[in-house]
Design a protein around this motif. Structure first.
Motif, mmCIF file in Angstrom:
data_model
loop_
_atom_site.group_PDB
_atom_site.id
_atom_site.type_symbol
_atom_site.label_atom_id
_atom_site.label_comp_id
_atom_site.label_asym_id
_atom_site.label_seq_id
_atom_site.Cartn_x
_atom_site.Cartn_y
_atom_site.Cartn_z
ATOM 1 N N TYR A 88 0.842 -1.210 0.000
ATOM 2 C CA TYR A 88 0.000 0.000 0.000
ATOM 3 C C TYR A 88 0.870 1.250 0.000
ATOM 4 C CZ TYR A 88 -2.838 3.858 1.720
ATOM 5 O OH TYR A 88 -3.429 5.080 1.872
ATOM 6 N N PHE A 103 -5.847 8.057 -0.816
ATOM 7 C CA PHE A 103 -7.081 7.383 -0.391
ATOM 8 C C PHE A 103 -6.731 6.465 0.775
ATOM 9 C CE2 PHE A 103 -5.561 3.545 -2.298
ATOM 10 C CZ PHE A 103 -4.885 3.948 -3.453
ATOM 11 N N LYS A 105 -6.102 3.367 3.177
ATOM 12 C CA LYS A 105 -5.593 2.024 2.880
ATOM 13 C C LYS A 105 -6.735 1.008 2.772
ATOM 14 C CE LYS A 105 -2.402 -1.472 4.750
ATOM 15 N NZ LYS A 105 -1.426 -1.780 5.820
ATOM 16 N N HIS A 107 -9.497 1.275 1.507
ATOM 17 C CA HIS A 107 -10.245 1.326 0.244
ATOM 18 C C HIS A 107 -9.582 0.495 -0.850
ATOM 19 C CE1 HIS A 107 -12.379 5.417 1.225
ATOM 20 N NE2 HIS A 107 -12.585 4.489 2.146
ATOM 21 N N LEU A 108 -8.313 0.100 -0.621
ATOM 22 C CA LEU A 108 -7.549 -0.558 -1.684
ATOM 23 C C LEU A 108 -7.802 -2.068 -1.711
ATOM 24 C CD1 LEU A 108 -5.441 -0.475 -3.948
ATOM 25 C CD2 LEU A 108 -3.661 -0.704 -2.196
ATOM 26 N N ASN A 264 -5.195 -2.700 -9.236
ATOM 27 C CA ASN A 264 -5.718 -2.071 -8.017
ATOM 28 C C ASN A 264 -7.143 -1.592 -8.258
ATOM 29 O OD1 ASN A 264 -3.249 -2.284 -6.498
ATOM 30 N ND2 ASN A 264 -2.430 -0.745 -7.902
ATOM 31 N N ILE A 266 -9.930 0.612 -6.216
ATOM 32 C CA ILE A 266 -10.120 1.462 -5.039
ATOM 33 C C ILE A 266 -11.609 1.677 -4.813
ATOM 34 C CG2 ILE A 266 -9.636 3.739 -4.061
ATOM 35 C CD1 ILE A 266 -7.180 3.123 -6.517
ATOM 36 N N ARG A 273 -17.557 -2.646 -0.855
ATOM 37 C CA ARG A 273 -16.282 -3.288 -0.467
ATOM 38 C C ARG A 273 -16.544 -4.573 0.295
ATOM 39 N NH1 ARG A 273 -14.264 1.130 1.584
ATOM 40 N NH2 ARG A 273 -14.304 0.533 3.790
#
Ligand SMILES: Cc1ncc(COP(=O)(O)O)c(C/N=C2\CONC2=O)c1O
Length: 413
Positions: A88, A103, A105, A107-108, A264, A266, A273
């Protein structure tokens, strides 16, 4: 500086890809022509100038290959996920340095490529009776993401003024107002036109979608591949207060590592999520993790030199087209390594252009018919190749088009 000069990379090197299970050399019959390996051409496969699929004929940067080798030296390739915070940190550092964007972490997420991410995200966002909005011409897999989920695709044709593409916002808004349109897959920078959207255009797209309860998947895979002097703005950066924009990025296009299948995603929205984490297959290829992290940590020097090489390839195409195909319409794009050329005045009518160029010129390319809609008369050339290959490809293309035009004129006289 000395370090960078000492590391000058050889983009002129011609690397043999045969026997490596490469789509580029071995997959064109099925992908372009929906044919079997028995399909034959007057040119041998190794004689073809390959300008179709968007991966590069340049070696993946040594910094990335070294990272993969270092991981191989650990000698165990067991089940893996991203546990090391350095991943990250590498991604966040890149986004900060290049796009002044950050953004959280959490969200990744990561995916085994952006195409599978599009398939999954469209499924997770849309109800079965809802629709997917795209701009056309469009990368074909945006349509596939709707088709795969049996969802209706809604296309908003862009306005093409002598090869300058803009969004028909009146049409786009009218389609976004359809209460069944639930997600827009937005390409930023745009494949195949190579447009980088202005801040004003990005704001209008975002405002139209968000005010009509339309999610946006902003596919930004081409965002590192800019012409010198151009800049990219992540769409989500302009809308910090919404969580309805999903950003897809990857070093796979930038550093010619698409085969490592790693990107990735996001996802700001917690509910989406949660679905992703519950449904997405979470294990990752440890070599892909190592390569992707190395790209973001050590890819700067190679990327700087790649961009200069591509600038020169585009300048060559611009000059060549002006000189040899003066009736064609081509503008050096803001981004991507793809040249989108309107050859309507020269093109044979009512034939498959990819088949015409494969059979007549021994060149593999894609045409507007492969970009969903609104691409008539256009061909797309992949310029991420050694200049010597580019020159041969352009020479073959112009030779058959000029002959085609002469034949047409002789018939009409
Ligand atoms: C806009 C866009 N999104 C996603 C992808 C693929 O992402 P991946 O699944 O590899 O992470 C591509 C690759 N574009 C290609 C690949 O070949 N021809 C093209 O135009 C692309 O142009």
């Amino acid at each position: 500086n000395i370090t960078e000069k000492a590391k000058s990379y050889n983009f002129d090197e011609i690397i043999d890809r045969t026997g490596t299970n490469a789509m580029n050399t071995d997959g064109f019959r099925q992908y372009i022509f929906n044919a079997t390996s028995e399909m034959t051409f007057p040119f041998k496969d190794e004689e073809m100038i390959r300008m179709w699929i968007a991966d590069m004929d340049f070696a993946t940067p040594p910094e990335i290959l070294d990272a993969v080798k270092q991981r191989l030296d650990r000698r165990i390739m067991g089940y893996s996920q991203i546990f090391d915070p350095a991943y990250y940190e590498a991604v966040a550092s890149w986004m900060g340095r290049y796009y002044d964007w950050s953004f959280p972490k959490e969200h990744l997420e990561t995916s085994n490529g952006i195409i599978p991410a599009l398939y999954e995200l469209v499924e997770y966002i849309c109800q079965p009776d809802e629709k997917v909005l795209i701009l056309t011409p469009s990368y074909g897999f945006f349509k596939s993401a709707a088709d795969h989920n049996q969802l209706e695709l809604v296309c908003s044709d862009m306005i093409n003024e002598q090869g300058h593409y803009t969004i028909d916002f009146e049409d786009f808004e009218a389609k976004a107002r359809d209460e069944k349109v639930r997600v827009c897959i937005f390409c930023n920078p745009h494949n195949p036109s190579g447009r980088i959207w202005s801040t004003e255009e990005l704001k209008r797209v975002g405002e139209i979608c968000l005010s009509n309860d339309v999610w946006i998947i902003s596919d930004e895979i081409h965002c590192d591949l800019l012409r010198t002097g151009k800049t990219h703005t992540p769409l989500a950066k302009l809308f910090p207060d919404t969580d309805r924009i999903v950003t897809c990025m990857s070093p796979s296009k930038t550093f010619n590592m698409a085969g490592l299948m790693f990107s990735n995603v996001i996802i700001a929205n917690k509910g989406l999520r949660d679905i992703w984490q519950a449904r997405h297959y979470g294990f990752k290829n440890p070599l892909s993790i190592a390569a992707t992290q190395a790209a973001y940590e050590h890819g700067d020097a190679w990327l700087r030199q790649l961009k200069l090489y591509l600038d020169d390839n585009f300048a060559y195409v611009d000059e060549y087209v002006k000189q040899h195909l003066p009736l064609a319409v081509f503008h050096i794009p803001d981004a991507t390594y793809l040249a989108w050329i309107d050859i309507t005045p020269y093109a044979p009518k009512d034939v498959s252009l990819p088949l015409f160029f494969a059979e007549q010129a021994g060149v593999l390319l894609e045409d507007g018919g492969m970009f969903v809609a609104n691409g008539e008369g256009c061909i797309r050339l992949n310029l991420a190749c050694p200049r010597s290959i580019l020159k041969e490809g352009l020479s073959r293309i112009s030779r058959v088009l000029v002959k085609q035009q002469e034949d047409m004129l002789s018939v009409t006289v």
